[in-house]
Motif scaffolding. Structure first.
Motif, mmCIF file in Angstrom:
data_model
loop_
_atom_site.group_PDB
_atom_site.id
_atom_site.type_symbol
_atom_site.label_atom_id
_atom_site.label_comp_id
_atom_site.label_asym_id
_atom_site.label_seq_id
_atom_site.Cartn_x
_atom_site.Cartn_y
_atom_site.Cartn_z
ATOM 1 N N TRP A 51 0.815 -1.199 0.000
ATOM 2 C CA TRP A 51 0.000 0.000 0.000
ATOM 3 C C TRP A 51 0.857 1.261 0.000
ATOM 4 C CZ3 TRP A 51 1.506 2.238 4.497
ATOM 5 C CH2 TRP A 51 1.762 1.430 5.600
ATOM 6 N N ILE A 52 0.213 2.357 -0.417
ATOM 7 C CA ILE A 52 0.829 3.686 -0.435
ATOM 8 C C ILE A 52 -0.046 4.599 0.408
ATOM 9 C CG2 ILE A 52 1.543 5.647 -1.860
ATOM 10 C CD1 ILE A 52 1.690 3.692 -4.226
ATOM 11 N N THR A 77 0.587 9.322 -16.099
ATOM 12 C CA THR A 77 -0.868 9.184 -15.961
ATOM 13 C C THR A 77 -1.286 7.719 -15.924
ATOM 14 O OG1 THR A 77 -1.172 9.322 -18.370
ATOM 15 C CG2 THR A 77 -1.249 11.393 -17.124
ATOM 16 N N MET A 78 -0.488 6.888 -15.315
ATOM 17 C CA MET A 78 -0.781 5.445 -15.312
ATOM 18 C C MET A 78 -2.098 5.141 -14.610
ATOM 19 S SD MET A 78 1.560 2.265 -14.007
ATOM 20 C CE MET A 78 2.617 2.423 -15.458
ATOM 21 N N TYR A 79 -2.282 5.684 -13.416
ATOM 22 C CA TYR A 79 -3.545 5.423 -12.696
ATOM 23 C C TYR A 79 -4.176 6.754 -12.321
ATOM 24 C CZ TYR A 79 -6.942 4.029 -9.198
ATOM 25 O OH TYR A 79 -8.111 3.874 -8.497
ATOM 26 N N VAL A 80 -5.359 6.986 -12.823
ATOM 27 C CA VAL A 80 -6.091 8.203 -12.503
ATOM 28 C C VAL A 80 -7.012 7.924 -11.317
ATOM 29 C CG1 VAL A 80 -7.850 7.658 -14.241
ATOM 30 C CG2 VAL A 80 -7.643 9.998 -13.359
ATOM 31 N N ILE A 81 -6.925 8.764 -10.323
ATOM 32 C CA ILE A 81 -7.799 8.625 -9.152
ATOM 33 C C ILE A 81 -9.197 9.108 -9.544
ATOM 34 C CG2 ILE A 81 -8.178 9.332 -6.765
ATOM 35 C CD1 ILE A 81 -5.167 9.814 -6.550
ATOM 36 N N GLN A 95 -4.780 11.121 6.349
ATOM 37 C CA GLN A 95 -4.153 10.243 5.386
ATOM 38 C C GLN A 95 -5.181 9.562 4.484
ATOM 39 O OE1 GLN A 95 -3.881 9.817 8.739
ATOM 40 N NE2 GLN A 95 -1.850 10.609 9.217
ATOM 41 N N ALA A 96 -4.707 9.084 3.337
ATOM 42 C CA ALA A 96 -5.489 8.240 2.438
ATOM 43 C C ALA A 96 -4.610 7.077 2.017
ATOM 44 C CB ALA A 96 -5.968 9.022 1.226
ATOM 45 N N LEU A 97 -5.189 5.870 1.938
ATOM 46 C CA LEU A 97 -4.419 4.652 1.679
ATOM 47 C C LEU A 97 -4.830 4.066 0.330
ATOM 48 C CD1 LEU A 97 -2.305 3.233 3.519
ATOM 49 C CD2 LEU A 97 -4.054 1.540 4.007
ATOM 50 N N PHE A 98 -3.837 3.769 -0.534
ATOM 51 C CA PHE A 98 -4.068 3.158 -1.843
ATOM 52 C C PHE A 98 -3.372 1.806 -1.880
ATOM 53 C CE2 PHE A 98 -4.861 7.584 -2.604
ATOM 54 C CZ PHE A 98 -5.865 7.617 -3.566
ATOM 55 N N THR A 108 -11.885 2.591 -5.959
ATOM 56 C CA THR A 108 -11.100 3.806 -6.142
ATOM 57 C C THR A 108 -9.685 3.672 -5.618
ATOM 58 O OG1 THR A 108 -13.113 5.140 -5.985
ATOM 59 C CG2 THR A 108 -11.030 6.271 -5.578
ATOM 60 N N PHE A 109 -9.514 2.969 -4.514
ATOM 61 C CA PHE A 109 -8.222 2.946 -3.833
ATOM 62 C C PHE A 109 -7.406 1.699 -4.160
ATOM 63 C CE2 PHE A 109 -10.989 5.749 -1.474
ATOM 64 C CZ PHE A 109 -10.180 6.857 -1.277
ATOM 65 N N HIS A 110 -7.665 1.097 -5.306
ATOM 66 C CA HIS A 110 -6.878 -0.033 -5.803
ATOM 67 C C HIS A 110 -6.281 0.379 -7.141
ATOM 68 C CE1 HIS A 110 -8.402 -3.099 -2.871
ATOM 69 N NE2 HIS A 110 -9.394 -2.226 -2.804
ATOM 70 N N VAL A 111 -4.957 0.512 -7.192
ATOM 71 C CA VAL A 111 -4.288 1.025 -8.392
ATOM 72 C C VAL A 111 -4.051 -0.103 -9.394
ATOM 73 C CG1 VAL A 111 -3.229 2.853 -7.039
ATOM 74 C CG2 VAL A 111 -1.977 0.731 -7.422
ATOM 75 N N ASN A 112 -3.614 0.271 -10.604
ATOM 76 C CA ASN A 112 -3.445 -0.696 -11.697
ATOM 77 C C ASN A 112 -1.989 -1.083 -11.923
ATOM 78 O OD1 ASN A 112 -2.571 1.719 -12.658
ATOM 79 N ND2 ASN A 112 -3.840 1.743 -14.504
ATOM 80 N N PHE A 113 -1.169 -0.975 -10.901
ATOM 81 C CA PHE A 113 0.215 -1.433 -11.008
ATOM 82 C C PHE A 113 0.600 -2.121 -9.703
ATOM 83 C CE2 PHE A 113 0.295 3.014 -9.660
ATOM 84 C CZ PHE A 113 1.065 2.967 -8.515
ATOM 85 N N ALA A 114 1.774 -2.773 -9.709
ATOM 86 C CA ALA A 114 2.223 -3.539 -8.544
ATOM 87 C C ALA A 114 3.701 -3.251 -8.302
ATOM 88 C CB ALA A 114 1.987 -5.029 -8.758
ATOM 89 N N PHE A 115 4.187 -3.691 -7.127
ATOM 90 C CA PHE A 115 5.585 -3.527 -6.749
ATOM 91 C C PHE A 115 6.383 -4.794 -7.072
ATOM 92 C CE2 PHE A 115 4.256 -0.350 -3.277
ATOM 93 C CZ PHE A 115 4.462 0.715 -4.141
ATOM 94 N N ASP A 116 7.664 -4.598 -7.227
ATOM 95 C CA ASP A 116 8.607 -5.715 -7.371
ATOM 96 C C ASP A 116 9.621 -5.602 -6.238
ATOM 97 O OD1 ASP A 116 10.311 -7.718 -8.026
ATOM 98 O OD2 ASP A 116 10.759 -6.995 -10.044
#
Length: 298
Positions: A51-52, A77-81, A95-98, A108-116
């Motif tokens: 999370w971010i 502009t990968m993920y638009v809120i 705070q806000a958590l994504f 809304t709070f689930h983005v379209n990319f992931a971490f490595d």
């Protein structure tokens, strides 16, 4: 001419509002990031994902709707809120958590990319124009599980590792109470606290006693002055006027109570005899219901 001035004023107000909103948006900071989530905070679906955390470092509410989150410098502009979600409005110093789960269809709070976790992870927040960079950070590779990477102070300070993660909470939290610790060191048995509390209560009672005593003395002096004035005017007043004993008031009150409620007539140990107002006995009144005088037969 008046309409033109009004139109210009309205346009200036609109530009000012847009500028104020942009200024508030640029006050948002990337505050804390968790790359590997094994036994930490869960999302609304009961899943553990990275999370971010974004932090509003201003005194006004900021709407993140229309802003962008990305992990690619070449694609800001990968993920638009999404706009229109009331939860994207972050209150002052909150705070806000994504969730970085690559499952944007979950909300809304689930983005379209992931971490490595095996390499550096870049994160950036862009304004709604897709060009203005608000904040960015690069998380070093090799992050350990359930250890976050965040600012030493909310919205400011250097980036450090947190063994105690704080999603949607202040990065620096106090786990101890300084006053309690001082009491544990200096007054472990609580004797000093007990004496202090008793002294405060006793002092309060003394103050109340003195206050009421002064009020009583003032009342007596006022009564004596009234008596002196009445004596000077020729009105005879008893020396004990206004100072009758409590027994007198109690007797008067009891007499009034007896008269008003007539309790004497309902006492079970007192026989009350009242004079009957009728001139005939109720038993002999039955003769008036007879049609004729009875005749005795021999």
């Amino acid at each position: 001419m008046t309409n033109k001035k009004f139109g210009v004023l309205l346009l200036l107000m609109l530009f000012f509002a847009m500028g104020a909103q942009a200024q508030l948006t640029t006050s948002v900071r990337i505050n804390e990031v968790l790359v590997v989530n094994e036994e930490n905070f869960m999302d609304d679906y009961g899943h553990r994902h990275p999370w971010i955390e974004l932090y509003n470092n201003s005194a006004g509410t900021v709407d993140l709707g229309g802003c962008f989150l990305t992990n690619d410098k070449n694609n800001p502009t990968m993920y638009v809120i999404p706009k229109g979600d009331v939860q994207t409005k972050i209150p002052p110093y909150q705070q806000a958590l994504f969730w970085v789960d690559k499952e944007e269809q979950r909300g809304t709070f689930h983005v379209n990319f992931a971490f490595d976790p095996t390499q550096d992870n870049y994160i950036a927040l862009y304004d709604s124009d897709g060009k203005t960079l608000i904040d960015e950070v690069t998380i070093p590779a090799g992050q350990k599980a359930d250890i976050s990477y965040g600012r030493s102070a909310d919205g400011a300070g250097e980036w450090i590792n947190f063994t105690r993660v704080t999603p949607k909470a202040n990065n620096i939290t106090q786990n101890t109470n300084e006053k309690v610790e001082n009491f544990q060191v200096n007054d472990s048995w609580g004797i000093g606290m007990t004496i202090t509390a008793m002294a405060v209560v006793f002092l309060g009672l003394c103050i109340l006693y003195l206050i009421f005593k002064q009020i009583g003395n003032a009342s007596i002096r006022a009564s004596q002055k009234r008596a002196q004035k009445a004596a000077a005017s020729g009105v005879k007043v008893s020396e004990n006027a206004g100072q009758e004993s409590g027994e007198i008031f109690a007797a008067i009150s009891m007499a009034l109570y007896e008269i008003s409620d007539d309790n004497h007539d309902i006492e079970n140990t007192v026989l009350t005899i009242r004079k009957v107002q009728r001139r005939y006995s109720p038993w002999s009144s039955k003769i008036y219901s007879l049609r004729e005088t009875p005749v005795l037969k021999k």
